[in-house]
Design a protein around this motif. Sequence first.
Motif, PDB file in Angstrom:
ATOM      1  N   GLU A 114       0.837  -1.392   0.241  1.00 13.74           N
ATOM      2  CA  GLU A 114       0.119   0.494   0.066  1.00 13.74           C
ATOM      3  C   GLU A 114       1.167   1.662   0.203  1.00 13.74           C
ATOM      4  OE1 GLU A 114       0.685  -1.258   4.539  1.00 13.74           O
ATOM      5  OE2 GLU A 114       0.664  -2.202   2.247  1.00 13.74           O
ATOM      6  N   SER A 115       2.280   1.063   0.118  1.00 10.79           N
ATOM      7  CA  SER A 115       2.767   2.633  -0.185  1.00 10.79           C
ATOM      8  C   SER A 115       3.143   3.596  -0.944  1.00 10.79           C
ATOM      9  CB  SER A 115       4.391   1.728   0.307  1.00 10.79           C
ATOM     10  OG  SER A 115       5.064   1.099   1.252  1.00 10.79           O
ATOM     11  N   ARG A 116       2.835   4.127  -1.068  1.00 11.94           N
ATOM     12  CA  ARG A 116       2.773   6.038  -1.953  1.00 11.94           C
ATOM     13  C   ARG A 116       3.787   6.129  -1.954  1.00 11.94           C
ATOM     14  NH1 ARG A 116      -3.526   6.036  -2.530  1.00 11.94           N
ATOM     15  NH2 ARG A 116      -3.156   8.385  -2.907  1.00 11.94           N
ATOM     16  N   VAL A 117       4.490   6.518  -2.781  1.00 13.06           N
ATOM     17  CA  VAL A 117       5.823   6.676  -3.331  1.00 13.06           C
ATOM     18  C   VAL A 117       6.036   8.422  -4.620  1.00 13.06           C
ATOM     19  CG1 VAL A 117       8.451   6.825  -4.561  1.00 13.06           C
ATOM     20  CG2 VAL A 117       6.941   4.435  -3.388  1.00 13.06           C
ATOM     21  N   VAL A 118       6.265   9.721  -4.590  1.00 11.79           N
ATOM     22  CA  VAL A 118       5.984  10.509  -5.337  1.00 11.79           C
ATOM     23  C   VAL A 118       7.605  10.954  -5.744  1.00 11.79           C
ATOM     24  CG1 VAL A 118       6.061  13.196  -5.966  1.00 11.79           C
ATOM     25  CG2 VAL A 118       4.055  11.236  -4.247  1.00 11.79           C
ATOM     26  N   TYR A 119       8.029  10.656  -6.896  1.00  9.99           N
ATOM     27  CA  TYR A 119       9.256  11.312  -7.327  1.00  9.99           C
ATOM     28  C   TYR A 119       9.492  12.227  -7.675  1.00  9.99           C
ATOM     29  CZ  TYR A 119      10.669   5.740  -7.288  1.00  9.99           C
ATOM     30  OH  TYR A 119      10.959   3.942  -7.170  1.00  9.99           O
ATOM     31  N   VAL A 120      10.397  12.855  -7.380  1.00 18.98           N
ATOM     32  CA  VAL A 120      11.053  14.145  -8.163  1.00 18.98           C
ATOM     33  C   VAL A 120      12.112  14.343  -8.874  1.00 18.98           C
ATOM     34  CG1 VAL A 120      10.937  17.003  -7.251  1.00 18.98           C
ATOM     35  CG2 VAL A 120       9.267  15.705  -6.068  1.00 18.98           C
ATOM     36  N   ASP A 121      11.891  15.667  -9.859  1.00 18.17           N
ATOM     37  CA  ASP A 121      12.895  15.475 -10.722  1.00 18.17           C
ATOM     38  C   ASP A 121      12.331  16.560 -11.664  1.00 18.17           C
ATOM     39  OD1 ASP A 121      15.530  15.378 -11.975  1.00 18.17           O
ATOM     40  OD2 ASP A 121      15.619  13.452 -11.030  1.00 18.17           O
ATOM     41  N   ASN A 122      13.641  17.339 -12.535  1.00 18.82           N
ATOM     42  CA  ASN A 122      13.488  18.659 -13.148  1.00 18.82           C
ATOM     43  C   ASN A 122      14.223  18.301 -14.296  1.00 18.82           C
ATOM     44  OD1 ASN A 122      15.644  19.492 -12.364  1.00 18.82           O
ATOM     45  ND2 ASN A 122      15.091  21.398 -12.996  1.00 18.82           N
ATOM     46  N   ASP A 123      15.335  17.536 -14.578  1.00 21.04           N
ATOM     47  CA  ASP A 123      15.818  16.332 -15.276  1.00 21.04           C
ATOM     48  C   ASP A 123      15.718  16.694 -16.260  1.00 21.04           C
ATOM     49  OD1 ASP A 123      17.902  15.734 -17.049  1.00 21.04           O
ATOM     50  OD2 ASP A 123      19.250  15.107 -15.270  1.00 21.04           O
ATOM     51  N   PRO A 124      15.311  16.934 -18.272  1.00 19.95           N
ATOM     52  CA  PRO A 124      14.578  16.527 -19.832  1.00 19.95           C
ATOM     53  C   PRO A 124      15.193  14.923 -19.806  1.00 19.95           C
ATOM     54  CG  PRO A 124      15.264  18.511 -19.248  1.00 19.95           C
ATOM     55  CD  PRO A 124      16.395  18.274 -19.235  1.00 19.95           C
ATOM     56  N   ILE A 125      16.000  14.479 -19.913  1.00 24.16           N
ATOM     57  CA  ILE A 125      16.531  13.229 -19.963  1.00 24.16           C
ATOM     58  C   ILE A 125      15.291  12.206 -19.007  1.00 24.16           C
ATOM     59  CG2 ILE A 125      18.399  12.661 -18.581  1.00 24.16           C
ATOM     60  CD1 ILE A 125      19.335  11.330 -21.372  1.00 24.16           C
ATOM     61  N   VAL A 126      15.576  13.048 -17.708  1.00 23.73           N
ATOM     62  CA  VAL A 126      15.053  11.834 -16.804  1.00 23.73           C
ATOM     63  C   VAL A 126      13.088  11.710 -17.629  1.00 23.73           C
ATOM     64  CG1 VAL A 126      14.343  11.654 -13.950  1.00 23.73           C
ATOM     65  CG2 VAL A 126      16.175  11.857 -15.103  1.00 23.73           C
ATOM     66  N   LEU A 127      12.556  13.290 -17.583  1.00 21.95           N
ATOM     67  CA  LEU A 127      11.633  13.003 -18.099  1.00 21.95           C
ATOM     68  C   LEU A 127      11.173  12.313 -19.221  1.00 21.95           C
ATOM     69  CD1 LEU A 127      11.471  17.114 -17.719  1.00 21.95           C
ATOM     70  CD2 LEU A 127      10.026  15.655 -16.135  1.00 21.95           C
ATOM     71  N   VAL A 128      12.299  12.054 -20.411  1.00 25.83           N
ATOM     72  CA  VAL A 128      11.586  11.325 -21.364  1.00 25.83           C
ATOM     73  C   VAL A 128      11.499   9.767 -20.913  1.00 25.83           C
ATOM     74  CG1 VAL A 128      13.304  10.074 -23.320  1.00 25.83           C
ATOM     75  CG2 VAL A 128      13.058  12.342 -22.464  1.00 25.83           C
ATOM     76  N   HIS A 129      11.809   9.653 -19.721  1.00 24.40           N
ATOM     77  CA  HIS A 129      11.417   8.344 -18.880  1.00 24.40           C
ATOM     78  C   HIS A 129      10.815   7.994 -17.867  1.00 24.40           C
ATOM     79  CE1 HIS A 129      14.670   6.851 -21.170  1.00 24.40           C
ATOM     80  NE2 HIS A 129      15.827   7.368 -20.980  1.00 24.40           N
ATOM     81  N   ALA A 130      10.051   9.544 -17.547  1.00 22.32           N
ATOM     82  CA  ALA A 130       9.496   9.544 -16.367  1.00 22.32           C
ATOM     83  C   ALA A 130       8.041   8.103 -16.406  1.00 22.32           C
ATOM     84  CB  ALA A 130       8.371  10.736 -16.425  1.00 22.32           C
ATOM     85  N   ARG A 131       8.105   8.129 -17.720  1.00 21.53           N
ATOM     86  CA  ARG A 131       7.013   6.623 -18.113  1.00 21.53           C
ATOM     87  C   ARG A 131       7.465   5.823 -17.133  1.00 21.53           C
ATOM     88  NH1 ARG A 131       6.359   8.343 -22.732  1.00 21.53           N
ATOM     89  NH2 ARG A 131       4.614   9.782 -23.643  1.00 21.53           N
ATOM     90  N   SER A 132       8.188   4.834 -17.231  1.00 20.13           N
ATOM     91  CA  SER A 132       8.885   3.872 -16.431  1.00 20.13           C
ATOM     92  C   SER A 132       8.896   4.241 -14.771  1.00 20.13           C
ATOM     93  CB  SER A 132      10.354   3.637 -17.062  1.00 20.13           C
ATOM     94  OG  SER A 132      11.020   4.819 -17.077  1.00 20.13           O
ATOM     95  N   LEU A 133       8.717   5.271 -14.205  1.00 21.68           N
ATOM     96  CA  LEU A 133       8.711   5.265 -12.907  1.00 21.68           C
ATOM     97  C   LEU A 133       7.522   5.028 -12.854  1.00 21.68           C
ATOM     98  CD1 LEU A 133      11.017   8.547 -12.053  1.00 21.68           C
ATOM     99  CD2 LEU A 133      11.625   6.174 -11.633  1.00 21.68           C
TER     100      LEU A 133
END
Length: 282
Positions: free
Chosen positions: A115-134
């Motif tokens: 039931e754990s809830r996790v929020v990831y935070v970043d603002n890097d364009p290359i990380v945004l490209v892969h955000a769906r995988s998170l």
Amino acid sequence: MTAGHPHGRRASDVTDGDALTTGPARLDTSVAHNARVWNYWIGGKDHYEVDQRVGDQVAGMFPVIREVARADREFLARAVRFVTAGQGIRQFLDVGTGLPTVENTHEIAQRIAPESRVVYVDNDPIVLVHARSLLTSSPEGVTDYVDADVHDPDAILRRAADTLDLDRPVALMMLGILNFVLDADEARDIVRRLMAALPSGSHLVLTHPTTDPGAGGEGNVAAMEFWNAHATPPITARGRAEIASLLDGLDVVEPGLVPCSQWRAGPGAEAVPQLGAVAVKP
């Protein structure tokens, strides 16, 4: 030195020359970038030739950097298990997500407590490209992604509140991220503002590169000078006392602020020039 910690499921390969974009932000592949170099050091595939060149140069000057990268990730796993299984934490705010890889915060936490809830935070364009995988989660839990800058804690909290109940304890994960906040007073203020918004029983999980000679940190100075001349964004290491000040007002759990490779690790773990700690808001 360190360049942020990696999270998330394994992403598709990024090869040199790919033109990845996300909205108006276009990836600059002419200059080495911390997220991609870090990915290279841990054996990932999401990097470019320029990142390999700079990464090899830094590793040549400071060979322990690859061990630091591994130790930081192993600390993450131990700390998440500790706060989830040992402390009953079910909410995580992970600032400075980095590029996707395996064994990240939500996978470890939800394995113990689905039931754990996790929020990831970043603002890097290359990380945004892969955000769906998170954005993967157990059916019982939630995993979300916030595009925000560590320098703007109010925005982080505002966006995180869409997913997390900030009236219940949260583990604030800040691994290898405050080294990108060059001003020490600002770094302390960011931690203070984030923790002030979280209730008693919340935890801070922190790693930070150090110049402390006891941890072999002397080599960080020259390596970071090279990094700042040849890569982005700029980075800094800090002495033990300065890193300890980030924990002011919190109760630091045993064994305290130590090389992250030795935090609740087995006997014989070698020190690395990256300090780690877990602390509780009283």
